[in-house]
Design an enzyme around this catalytic site. Structure first.
Site, mmCIF file in Angstrom:
data_model
loop_
_atom_site.group_PDB
_atom_site.id
_atom_site.type_symbol
_atom_site.label_atom_id
_atom_site.label_comp_id
_atom_site.label_asym_id
_atom_site.label_seq_id
_atom_site.Cartn_x
_atom_site.Cartn_y
_atom_site.Cartn_z
ATOM 1 N N ASN A 13 0.539 -1.029 0.116
ATOM 2 C CA ASN A 13 -0.594 0.109 -0.261
ATOM 3 C C ASN A 13 0.963 1.941 0.077
ATOM 4 O OD1 ASN A 13 0.256 -0.469 2.932
ATOM 5 N ND2 ASN A 13 0.092 1.105 3.453
ATOM 6 N N GLY A 15 4.882 2.844 -0.261
ATOM 7 C CA GLY A 15 6.713 2.952 -0.605
ATOM 8 C C GLY A 15 7.636 1.853 -1.866
ATOM 9 N N VAL A 62 0.358 -10.714 7.654
ATOM 10 C CA VAL A 62 1.398 -12.018 7.423
ATOM 11 C C VAL A 62 1.300 -12.082 8.473
ATOM 12 C CG1 VAL A 62 1.918 -10.543 5.409
ATOM 13 C CG2 VAL A 62 3.398 -10.381 7.778
ATOM 14 N N ASN A 88 6.648 -8.804 0.501
ATOM 15 C CA ASN A 88 7.499 -7.229 1.434
ATOM 16 C C ASN A 88 7.154 -6.962 2.337
ATOM 17 O OD1 ASN A 88 8.534 -4.766 -0.139
ATOM 18 N ND2 ASN A 88 6.727 -4.196 0.746
ATOM 19 N N TYR A 164 16.060 -5.822 13.419
ATOM 20 C CA TYR A 164 16.493 -6.110 12.445
ATOM 21 C C TYR A 164 16.715 -6.765 11.484
ATOM 22 C CZ TYR A 164 15.309 -3.435 7.594
ATOM 23 O OH TYR A 164 15.145 -3.842 6.761
ATOM 24 N N ASN A 202 12.022 3.580 7.445
ATOM 25 C CA ASN A 202 14.039 4.465 7.961
ATOM 26 C C ASN A 202 13.484 6.336 8.761
ATOM 27 O OD1 ASN A 202 13.985 4.728 5.454
ATOM 28 N ND2 ASN A 202 15.205 3.672 4.627
#
Length: 241
Positions: A13, A15, A62, A88, A164, A202
């Site tokens: 949705n 980026g 997800v 993604n 991350y 970020n």
């Protein structure tokens, strides 16, 4: 069954995900816009359709079994198969991420979406992918997950991260295991790094555009039948593990 190539992009949705969808749509494909927030997903679909993309919404969290099952049912009803899955959707997990300061819950959050979410969606979609003549799976990773780069003095590896970056290392390892298990099938699965793109993830500090970041996913989604599987790539080529 649809004659068009059918793709699903999770976290599409905004980026990089939205740009991946736009790029695949420009090939004439029908692209499912996976989005946890249904309203944001609908807005993305409208934007992509206005640009000429055959886009359709796929409400998809997800981290939720029922949501993933509903997404499978939607694609089954709409197309009867899936040709390309781009995993993604991703999160950083939160701050702080220094190993001595990180909350274990932060690590758990990153792994739940970035690794377990990929496994959940991939396994659920596999029956639809197996119906495709040339199925492709693309796992959006990051070079910060490269242990070689992380352990090379002076290499640019981003900020210290106990959640991350290791989640992307974990994702890379899982990608290799899928490739090993699926080696006797026509399914190609690879990990791709979009580079340091300016996105919500970020705080828009990245130096590449989301469109530039989408290029590696589009390349891996359109690999020929004799293309690589179980690899890790960015725009420059193979990324060391």
């Amino acid at each position: 069954m649809s004659e068009k190539t059918i793709a699903l992009v999770t976290g599409a949705n905004k980026g990089i995900g939205q740009e991946i969808a736009a790029g695949l749509g420009a090939l004439g494909w029908s692209v499912g816009i996976g989005a946890r927030d249904e309203k944001r997903g609908e807005a993305a679909v409208e934007k992509l359709r206005a640009a000429g993309v055959d886009a359709f919404g796929v409400p998809l969290d997800v981290t939720d079994d029922a949501s993933v099952a509903a997404a499978v049912a939607l694609i089954e009803e709409r197309a009867g198969r899936l040709d390309v899955l781009v995993n993604n959707a991703g999160v950083t997990g939160g701050l702080p991420q220094e190993p001595t300061l990180v909350d274990p819950a932060t690590v758990r959050t990153a792994v739940e979406t970035n690794v377990i979410g990929v496994i959940r969606v991939t396994n659920a979609m596999l029956p639809l992918l197996r119906r495709s003549a040339s199925p492709r799976i693309v796992n959006m990773s990051s070079t910060v997950g490269s242990l070689t780069r992380q352990s090379t003095p002076g290499a640019e590896t981003g900020p210290i991260s106990a959640a991350y970056a290791p989640s992307k290392t974990f994702l890379n390892a899982v990608t290799v295991q899928y490739a090993k298990e699926l080696s006797d099938t026509n399914i190609l699965i690879n990990a791709g790094c979009p580079g340091y793109c300016a996105t919500d993830l970020n705080g828009f500090r990245g130096v590449r555009t989301p469109e530039q970041g989408a290029a590696i996913a589009i390349r891996l989604a359109t690999l020929p039948d004799d293309g690589p599987t179980g690899g890790f790539f960015d725009d420059a080529g193979v990324v060391p593990w």
